[in-house]
Design a protein around this motif. Structure first.
Motif, PDB file in Angstrom:
ATOM      1  N   ASP A 291     108.838 -43.053   7.359  1.00 56.82           N
ATOM      2  CA  ASP A 291     108.315 -43.030   6.000  1.00 56.82           C
ATOM      3  C   ASP A 291     107.011 -43.796   5.946  1.00 56.82           C
TER       4      ASP A 291
ATOM      5  N   SER B  75     105.138 -41.283  -4.817  1.00 54.05           N
ATOM      6  CA  SER B  75     106.453 -40.637  -4.801  1.00 54.05           C
ATOM      7  C   SER B  75     107.537 -41.654  -5.169  1.00 54.05           C
ATOM      8  N   GLU B  76     108.236 -41.399  -6.265  1.00 52.37           N
ATOM      9  CA  GLU B  76     109.269 -42.327  -6.708  1.00 52.37           C
ATOM     10  C   GLU B  76     110.414 -42.391  -5.697  1.00 52.37           C
ATOM     11  N   GLU B  77     110.728 -41.283  -5.078  1.00 52.35           N
ATOM     12  CA  GLU B  77     111.792 -41.252  -4.084  1.00 52.35           C
ATOM     13  C   GLU B  77     111.448 -42.153  -2.896  1.00 52.35           C
ATOM     14  N   VAL B  78     110.209 -42.053  -2.420  1.00 52.51           N
ATOM     15  CA  VAL B  78     109.765 -42.890  -1.303  1.00 52.51           C
ATOM     16  C   VAL B  78     109.688 -44.348  -1.738  1.00 52.51           C
ATOM     17  N   ASN B  79     109.227 -44.589  -2.950  1.00 56.21           N
ATOM     18  CA  ASN B  79     109.146 -45.968  -3.460  1.00 56.21           C
ATOM     19  C   ASN B  79     110.505 -46.647  -3.432  1.00 56.21           C
ATOM     20  N   GLN B  80     111.542 -45.930  -3.835  1.00 55.06           N
ATOM     21  CA  GLN B  80     112.878 -46.521  -3.878  1.00 55.06           C
ATOM     22  C   GLN B  80     113.404 -46.811  -2.467  1.00 55.06           C
ATOM     23  N   ARG B  81     113.079 -45.950  -1.514  1.00 56.43           N
ATOM     24  CA  ARG B  81     113.463 -46.233  -0.126  1.00 56.43           C
ATOM     25  C   ARG B  81     112.701 -47.444   0.396  1.00 56.43           C
TER      26      ARG B  81
END
Length: 243
Positions: A43, A66-72
């Motif tokens: 990532d 990207s919110e999905e990447v931010n959360q990871r």
């Protein structure tokens, strides 16, 4: 010349805190893009550094797209930051980030790194000059008149210049002959410059023109002159920072 391996970075690694802060502030002031690699390199996030608080020991940087990447990313415990200001690879590792608010917007914050790596090949080394140590550079324009720009970084390969406006004409690949750089105490450096980059940068409320130039065939004497100048500026900066 290939880049050194991760096991052989000692000569490029900075551990003096005030020097680390100095380079981080440069990334902030210049708005340098930063890639963050995490999750074993699977990532990444592209960001810019926004602020630095020494008292709180944190570096603040922009929220990812990207919110999905931010959360990871918020769950990641080891993160590698890579930036390339002026072509020099800057790298540091941090621990787990946290979400913060910066100027009413979402942002990330991490603890300031204890080590900072600057991978500099000798011919690509560039020294960013303090505001009070920026030499004037005089370039002859196409109509015979002269324009003075400010040298903002310098190395054996070339310089970066800033001014309210650029010489006319000024095209990528163009050569400016007989350029005069006043090295203040190290005599005048007379060189030919080849334009490799032109653009704009924001300084406070001002839009400044920026020019990146390559030296065209420095003589051994000019090479030594530049090395002495760069060494003196580095020594003065270390003394100023208490090193």
């Amino acid at each position: 010349m290939s880049a050194p391996s991760n096991d052989n970075l000692d000569e490029f690694t900075i551990t003096f805190r005030r020097e680390i802060v100095f380079y981080l502030r440069q990334l902030i002031n210049d708005g340098t893009p930063i890639s963050i690699m995490f999750n074993g390199g699977n990532d990444s996030i592209l960001t810019i550094a926004l602020d630095l608080d020494e008292s709180k020991d944190i570096l603040v940087f922009d929220w990812g797209s990207s919110e999905e990447v931010n959360q990871r990313f918020l769950k990641s415990e080891r993160n590698i930051f890579i930036a390339r200001p002026h072509g020099i690879r800057n790298q540091f590792v941090t621990g787990q980030p946290k979400e913060v608010t910066h100027q009413k917007r979402r942002a990330f914050a991490v603890k300031l790194p204890e080590k900072y790596v600057r991978l500099q090949r000798r011919e690509f080394f560039r020294l960013t000059l303090p505001m009070t140590q920026r030499p004037p550079c005089t370039i002859k324009q196409g109509d015979g008149t002269e324009i003075i720009l400010e040298v903002v970084d310098i190395g054996l390969g070339g310089i970066a210049l800033e001014a309210a406006s650029l010489p006319k004409p000024c095209e990528i690949g163009q050569t400016f002959a007989g350029v005069r750089i006043d090295l203040k105490g190290h005599d005048e450096l007379l060189v030919d410059l080849v334009v490799r980059y032109r653009g704009e940068i924001t300084r406070g409320q001002k839009q400044m023109a920026r020019l990146g130039c390559e030296f065209r065939k420095l003589s051994p004497a000019q090479d030594n002159q530049l090395q002495r100048y760069v060494t003196q500026i580095q020594r003065e900066e270390r003394l100023r920072m208490g090193g």
